[in-house]
Every structure is written in structure tokens, then in C-alpha cells.
Design an enzyme around this catalytic site. Structure first.
Site, PDB file in Angstrom:
ATOM      1  CD  GLU A 299      85.627   2.601  42.585  1.00 27.35           C
ATOM      2  OE1 GLU A 299      84.415   2.757  42.810  1.00 27.35           O
ATOM      3  OE2 GLU A 299      86.262   3.293  41.776  1.00 27.35           O
TER       4      GLU A 299
ATOM      5  CB  SER B  96      80.539  10.780  39.842  1.00 28.31           C
ATOM      6  OG  SER B  96      81.133  10.020  40.859  1.00 28.31           O
TER       7      SER B  96
ATOM      8  CB  SER C 277      87.329   5.965  34.576  1.00 29.92           C
ATOM      9  OG  SER C 277      87.585   6.821  35.664  1.00 29.92           O
TER      10      SER C 277
END
Length: 387
Positions: free
Chosen positions: A248, A133, A165
Site C-alpha cells: 500500500e 485500523s 474505506s
């Protein structure tokens, strides 16, 4: 669809359940439901927990033995995830390495990449983050601008990633970068395996609404990557990325399916301690509807596991799973707000877990593709509607 487990699979479940009862902290699940508030202390706890699982043979359960895995099937992996979720065990610090990078390296990597990276993921020699992202390319991933330019035998990367993350704990990154700016936006992308200690990489943690800092900004300034650092074919990264996101969306929540049920049953316990609401038909019907949704979520996960075991892809159905679990989890926490009423915003210990989760899971309908993205995929690829 036969959803029963074979005797040896049930025996595996009982062995792992016993191991968890002997190794998880006795007070886990109470005030320790999310680990220490201090990020550094929590990282130590997550690391130690993951290494303990590896030492006991409960990492890489369905990965090939040739690369350090246990050589079982995704069904045993699902069973282990269900048991971990049942007791809301720590998720581990290398979730992205295990659930995303490992499977995609096994699918697309060279033999040398498999032999190098897979055992290191299992031993926790490497902790991975996912550089997909960007500030202007979150939901529309194909619009990303981070560039990787050929320079001799290697590459030079410049750009920025966002919502990365665990980047502040990671020494490796699976990076998606544009390598052919002249190609249509869904083409000309390439996946890279990047060392986060390479000069030019800067990580900046972001404070979240919960007070924790799991997300990060990552900046790449003239970062040099050596030859052979790409994963899969050059300029074919979009298909590889879709494969990563499919995993995912569909399988990475085997653990959470069981943990959501654990959270819900705890919430039902709180509801029972409030007879005025427990005897109210609206609350009973709402609780019943949520339990039905949780059961459907498990069936969706079992279906995904069955398809993988039988050598079938998950495809666009991954979007159904992701859309379902992310919005269902928010409905459960909305219901928690109704159960606790004013106590939900006060310093009531019984409501603390749900108050934290209510804030924490706002991101679940955003990461791995927003709900709008999932609905578009379902409409276009499954229903054949126009774009």
C-alpha cells in the site's frame, strides 16, 4: 538505474492511451473530476468503469494468467497507472481488492484461495475492504483488540474496526484479528478473509469533512468464520499485514503519482492566469520546487517497480515512498491556497477541485500509517537508531 521503457512497453502505453481517449467521458476532468457527489451514484460510476477496464483486458495486468490476469509485469501495471492518473480517471470501487488483497492472496494464499478469489476480484464479483485500523489501534496497529477465538473447526470474531474505506459497498473484508492474547503484541495476530454478509457484521458510514462518506465503522458481534478462512499461517498475521502495508505504501500510488502531476499542471495554469503572482519570484521558486518533488516521486515509484520485477522486496523503503508522496501532495494543495488567495474559500469554480482536494487529502498523512509511524520505521530499520 535505467528508467527507459522497452519498445513493446511504449507500444502498450500508446494502446492504452488510445483506449482511454475512446472510453473516458468527454467532459471527464472538468466538473466531473471526482464523479457524482451522491455516494450511491458515484459507486455505480466506479463499478461500471472498473468492469469496462476488465472487459478490455486492463485489469490484473501483472497477475498470472492462470488466475485470470494478463501475465505482464509490474512495469506494464505502472504504465497503465500512469496513463489513468494522467487523465485523472476514476479510481474504481475495488481499489483495495486490486492493490492489496489480490497481491497478498497471490503471495500467501492456498491454491484453492487463489483460484477462488483472484478471478472474482478481476470480474468485480467481490468488492473488498480492509479491516485493520481500530479506535485505539490506528497508528499502532499491533495494539488492535478485535479477537478471533477458536470454536470447533471455525472462529468467532468480536470487535470493532474504524476508517474502513468502502466497507458500505464491500461484500468481502481482509480482517486482522488477535488470535493469541498471551503472545507479544506483534505476534498472535491472524489475517482472515471474511464475508461481509455474515450475521453479526454491522457497517456504519462516517461523514467526512468533504461531505462524502468513504470511511466506515465496522462492528463484529459473534461473527462465525468457517475453517480455512484464514490467510497465511495462524498467529503470523503481523508479517502478512506488514507485507500488505508495504504494498500500500510503495506501489498503491503509481496511479496517484501521475494524477498529482496532472493536478499540479492544472494549478500552474491557474497561476499563469494571475500575472501578479506568476511574475513573483516566490511563486516561481515554489512551483519549481514542487515540480522537482513530483519528478523525484516518479523515480521512487520506478525504483519500487524495478525491485519487484527483479524479485526483490520493498521492505522499509516503502515508508520513504509513503512519507514523501503524502506530505508532498499536501504541500501542493497548500500552494494552491497561496495561488488562489481569497478565492480558495469562495465559490470560485476554478478553485473547486483544489478546495475539495485540500480537505480530502488531510487523511493521506494518517492512513496506511501516519507520517510519525513512517519516520519511526525509517529511523529504526533503515538508520539503525534506537526505538
Amino acid at each position: 538505474m535505467d528508467v527507459s521503457f522497452r519498445p513493446e512497453q511504449e507500444a502498450f502505453r500508446q494502446r492504452f492511451r488510445q483506449w482511454l481517449s475512446e472510453n473516458l467521458a468527454p467532459d471527464w476532468g472538468g466538473p466531473w473530476f471526482m464523479g457524482p457527489e451522491d455516494d450511491a451514484e458515484n459507486a455505480v460510476l466506479q463499478t461500471e468503469w472498473e468492469r469496462r477496464l476488465y472487459a478490455a483486458g486492463y485489469q490484473g495486468i501483472h497477475w498470472p494468467k492462470a488466475y485470470g490476469g494478463q501475465g505482464l509485469t509490474v512495469v506494464e501495471q505502472l504504465i497503465a497507472a500512469e496513463e489513468l492518473g494522467r487523465v485523472a480517471a476514476p479510481e474504481g470501487i475495488n481499489t483495495l481488492g486490486k492493490e492489496l488483497v489480490g497481491p497478498i492472496v497471490l503471495a500467501l494464499g492456498t491454491e484453492a484461495q487463489k483460484k477462488h478469489y483472484i478471478p472474482r476480484i478481476l470480474r468485480l464479483d467481490d468488492i473488498w475492504c480492509q479491516g485493520f485500523s481500530e479506535p485505539d489501534a490506528g497508528s499502532d496497529l499491533a495494539g488492535l483488540r478485535t479477537r478471533a477465538v477458536r470454536d470447533g473447526n471455525g472462529w468467532v470474531v468480536n470487535g470493532q474496526k474504524l476508517w474502513t474505506s468502502f466497507a458500505h459497498h464491500s461484500n468481502k473484508c481482509i480482517l486482522l484479528a488477535r488470535t493469541d492474547p498471551e503472545a507479544p503484541k506483534h505476534k498472535g495476530l491472524t489475517l482472515f478473509l471474511l464475508d461481509m454478509e455474515t450475521p453479526g457484521v454491522t457497517v456504519r458510514p462516517l461523514k467526512q469533512i468533504t461531505g462524502r462518506s468513504e470511511f466506515n465503522e465496522v462492528f463484529f458481534e459473534n461473527v462465525r468464520l468457517p475453517e480455512g478462512s484464514h490467510l497465511g499461517e495462524v498467529n503470523q498475521g503481523w508479517n502478512a499485514a506488514v507485507g500488505v502495508l508495504g504494498l500500500e505504501r510503495a506501489t498503491a500510488r503509481f496511479y496517484r503519482q501521475s494524477r498529482f502531476l496532472s493536478e499540479f499542471l492544472q494549478l500552474v495554469g491557474s497561476l499563469k492566469r494571475r500575472p501578479d503572482k506568476a511574475n513573483d519570484g516566490w511563486y516561481r521558486q515554489r512551483a519549481g520546487a514542487l515540480l522537482a518533488e513530483l519528478r523525484m516521486h516518479r523515480l521512487l515509484n520506478l525504483k519500487a517497480a524495478s525491485r519487484i520485477v527483479n524479485g526483490q522486496g520493498i521492505g522499509a523503503e516503502a515508508s520513504i515512498v509513503k512519507l514523501f508522496w503524502s506530505e508532498m501532495h499536501q504541500r501542493i494543495m497548500d500552494f494552491a491556497g497561496e495561488v488562489f488567495g481569497d478565492e480558495f474559500v469562495l465559490d470560485t469554480p476554478e478553485a473547486e477541485r483544489f478546495r475539495f482536494l485540500y480537505l480530502h487529502i488531510r487523511a493521506e498523512t494518517i492512513y496506511a500509517g501516519t507520517s510519525e509511524v513512517q519516520r519511526n520505521i525509517i529511523g529504526e530499520r533503515m538508520l539503525g537508531l534506537g526505538r
